[in-house]
Write an enzyme that holds these catalytic residues in place. Sequence first.
Site, mmCIF file in Angstrom:
data_model
loop_
_atom_site.group_PDB
_atom_site.id
_atom_site.type_symbol
_atom_site.label_atom_id
_atom_site.label_comp_id
_atom_site.label_asym_id
_atom_site.label_seq_id
_atom_site.Cartn_x
_atom_site.Cartn_y
_atom_site.Cartn_z
ATOM 1 N N SER A 104 -2.225 -2.546 -1.448
ATOM 2 C CA SER A 104 -1.485 -2.378 -2.505
ATOM 3 C C SER A 104 -0.245 -2.268 -2.293
ATOM 4 C CB SER A 104 -2.408 -0.679 -2.452
ATOM 5 O OG SER A 104 -1.821 -0.141 -3.213
ATOM 6 N N ASP A 220 -12.035 0.591 -7.801
ATOM 7 C CA ASP A 220 -11.032 1.201 -6.918
ATOM 8 C C ASP A 220 -9.957 1.994 -7.936
ATOM 9 O OD1 ASP A 220 -8.544 -0.452 -5.732
ATOM 10 O OD2 ASP A 220 -7.751 0.260 -7.202
ATOM 11 N N HIS A 275 -9.879 3.177 -4.270
ATOM 12 C CA HIS A 275 -8.161 2.328 -3.375
ATOM 13 C C HIS A 275 -7.603 3.240 -2.213
ATOM 14 C CE1 HIS A 275 -4.911 0.577 -4.261
ATOM 15 N NE2 HIS A 275 -4.165 1.289 -3.885
#
Length: 294
Positions: A104, A220, A275
């Site tokens: 990320s 995600d 995610h």
Amino acid sequence: MKGLSDIMQTVSMMKWVVLVSVLTMASGYKHVVFMHGILAGPSEFDKFAQQIKIDHPGTNTTQINAFVDAYSLEPMWNQVEKIQIIFTQIMADNPDGIHLVCFSQGGLVCRGLMSLLQHNVDTFIGLSCPLAGQYGDTAYLKYLFPNYVKSNIYRYFYTDNGQKWSVANYWYDPHHQDEYHKFSTYLAILNNDTHNGQSQTFKENFSRLKKMVLVGGPDDGVITPWQSSHFGMYNGSEVVLPMQEQRWYKEDSFGLRTLYERKAITTFTYSGVQHIHWHSDMDVYKKSVEPFLT
Ligand SMILES: *[C@@H]1O[C@H](CO)[C@@H](O)[C@H](O)[C@H]1NC(C)=O
Ligand SMILES: *[C@@H]1O[C@H](CO)[C@@H](O)[C@H](O)[C@H]1NC(C)=O
Ligand SMILES: *[C@@H]1O[C@H](CO)[C@@H](O)[C@H](O)[C@H]1NC(C)=O
Ligand SMILES: CC(=O)N[C@H]1CO[C@H](CO)[C@@H](O)[C@@H]1O
């Protein structure tokens, strides 16, 4: 007699210890550095770090323990400048090169490190990183900035004060490009969207990378557009254009095209991965992480 057998046992154990050390040294697996995401810390990568030591015996790993939790919201350059001290030491200890696995926002920290430093990163693996920026309403945004939505937060993010937040540093509003160019202190610099004297050095450094593995997927739920994990981004109509259609790709502003033409980029798309699961999903690990950490 007992003494002799003790000695024999010690000798054979020592041989074994020596053998194990030789095997460890000869394992040849490069040191793996893990960089966590926003509002999180090094433990995010516990699972992968443990697993790689089992799968590739002798692998040394470091889970960067800096800018943890709320500190991850500090400006990106602050993070890069402090983390480069840790990073430079690890590289010095491993002159044959290291691997970098980033999650990320951590992927953008890693992009900064690889642009700034004369690094020896062999393979960079980016797990759902907003590499071409972020433009989306997410739970994070709502939690941090409850008074804004994606369409108007540029009014705050694209100011000197707004740029004190990491998220603002890589906020990419396709409808407010003038403000982006004027204020973005991080993404616009790395992309050479804003002219800066270091662009050539950044490009040379970034191009030292031997292999880049880009991982992301449509479920995600945070990285927006999710294709930013593959260097795709919205144009002014919020149509996602792949990296090959971005100005900074075509002009090879920071070395991405150099890597692509060298066939150094591998992309993976997974459906059904949210995610927060990228850094612990064993299917992702098996296909997109483990095979590259040699
Ligand atoms: C693992 O890496 C760290 C950081 O570079 C280093 O201090 C340590 O000695 C290494 N351990 C082994 C077994 O190589
Ligand atoms: C965005 O890309 C689409 C598809 O190529 C195109 O139709 C549209 O005109 C583009 N929008 C802008 C503002 O360039
Ligand atoms: C960055 O952009 C400037 C123009 O603003 C250009 O002169 C320079 O060559 C670019 N650098 C790279 C590495 O493409
Ligand atoms: C090719 C290369 O390594 N270029 C630069 C990378 O960054 C350092 C600073 O850390 C420069 O000194 C190098 O010239």
